[in-house]
Design an enzyme around this catalytic site. Sequence first.
Site, PDB file in Angstrom:
ATOM      1  CG  PHE A   9      -2.034  -0.929   1.307  1.00  0.00           C
ATOM      2  CD1 PHE A   9      -2.102  -2.029   0.478  1.00  0.00           C
ATOM      3  CD2 PHE A   9      -3.062  -0.739   2.222  1.00  0.00           C
ATOM      4  CE1 PHE A   9      -3.164  -2.928   0.560  1.00  0.00           C
ATOM      5  CE2 PHE A   9      -4.132  -1.621   2.317  1.00  0.00           C
ATOM      6  CZ  PHE A   9      -4.187  -2.721   1.488  1.00  0.00           C
ATOM      7  CE  LYS A  10       5.503   0.930  -3.629  1.00  0.00           C
ATOM      8  NZ  LYS A  10       6.478   1.257  -4.636  1.00  0.00           N
ATOM      9  CG  HIS A  91      10.350  -1.196  -0.943  1.00  0.00           C
ATOM     10  ND1 HIS A  91      10.464  -0.056  -1.701  1.00  0.00           N
ATOM     11  CD2 HIS A  91       9.423  -1.967  -1.551  1.00  0.00           C
ATOM     12  CE1 HIS A  91       9.626  -0.132  -2.729  1.00  0.00           C
ATOM     13  NE2 HIS A  91       8.980  -1.288  -2.669  1.00  0.00           N
ATOM     14  CD  GLU A 139       9.745  -4.368  -5.583  1.00  0.00           C
ATOM     15  OE1 GLU A 139       8.585  -4.762  -5.691  1.00  0.00           O
ATOM     16  OE2 GLU A 139      10.056  -3.338  -4.946  1.00  0.00           O
TER      17      GLU A 139
HETATM   18  O1  G3P Z   1       6.762  -2.995  -3.348  1.00  0.00           O
HETATM   19  C1  G3P Z   1       6.182  -2.977  -4.587  1.00  0.00           C
HETATM   20  C2  G3P Z   1       6.812  -2.082  -5.524  1.00  0.00           C
HETATM   21  O2  G3P Z   1       7.832  -1.291  -5.166  1.00  0.00           O
HETATM   22  C3  G3P Z   1       6.356  -2.055  -6.906  1.00  0.00           C
HETATM   23  O3  G3P Z   1       5.573  -0.913  -7.011  1.00  0.00           O
HETATM   24  O4  G3P Z   1       3.922   0.496  -8.041  1.00  0.00           O
HETATM   25  O5  G3P Z   1       5.720  -0.523  -9.426  1.00  0.00           O
HETATM   26  O6  G3P Z   1       3.913  -1.955  -8.538  1.00  0.00           O
HETATM   27  P1  G3P Z   1       4.743  -0.714  -8.337  1.00  0.00           P
END
Ligand code: G3P
Length: 218
Positions: A9-10, A91, A139
């Site tokens: 959800f950030k 993160h 990520e």
């Molecule tokens: O933690 C999930 C993330 O950083 C990815 O964010 O908005 O690119 O799906 P998003």
Amino acid sequence: MKPLILINFKTYKESYGNKALELAKKIAKVKKNKYQIAVAPSLLTIKEIAQKTNLTVFSQHTDLADLGAHTGRIPADELKAIGVKSTILNHSERKIPLKFLKEIVELCKNKKIVTVVCASTISEIKKIAVFHPNYIAYEPKEFIGGNISVTEAKPEIIVRAVEAVKYISPKTKVLCGAGIHSKEDLGHALLLGTEGVLIGHAVSKAKDPKKFLEEMLI
Ligand code: G3P
């Protein structure tokens, strides 16, 4: 084990404060036959969501702190006390220096808290895999929050990420995230060898998050 769909959800304006529980309740109604769905709400809403829904709830961060004289920290013991048994760590929006990260992963293992440790590059993955967390989430920063998913943009690096993790820590599961927004993205992520995805804005900002997720998880 079913693939993990972890929704972060950030602190989006669509998913913070009183809106967080509303969103979590919608997510809790999604049928999850083939997947495990978990949420990582903002830290100020995490207790309410852990206690008022049956969702698996992740903290967005945990500190290297025991109970005691620590101001503004998130101790693993306090998370457990409010019913939270899983955490995201490192993160890219909440980085942790490597030497502390090692100790926090260790602390979480001792407290039986499931760890999803994020990494932005293959070299970072290799440094983190030696800590043997439960999950490593690849990520790449440049695709976070965008509309081009990591699975479209960097499929070959996802394969390398999975190989790098499994070579060093075969039991650590691999997730990927950044821009994931469709059934195709999820399908590709799993085909490339991951065991789930992290999703941020696509769910938090969806007009109808339940419908969006159901279409993705069909
Ligand atoms: O933690 C999930 C993330 O950083 C990815 O964010 O908005 O690119 O799906 P998003």
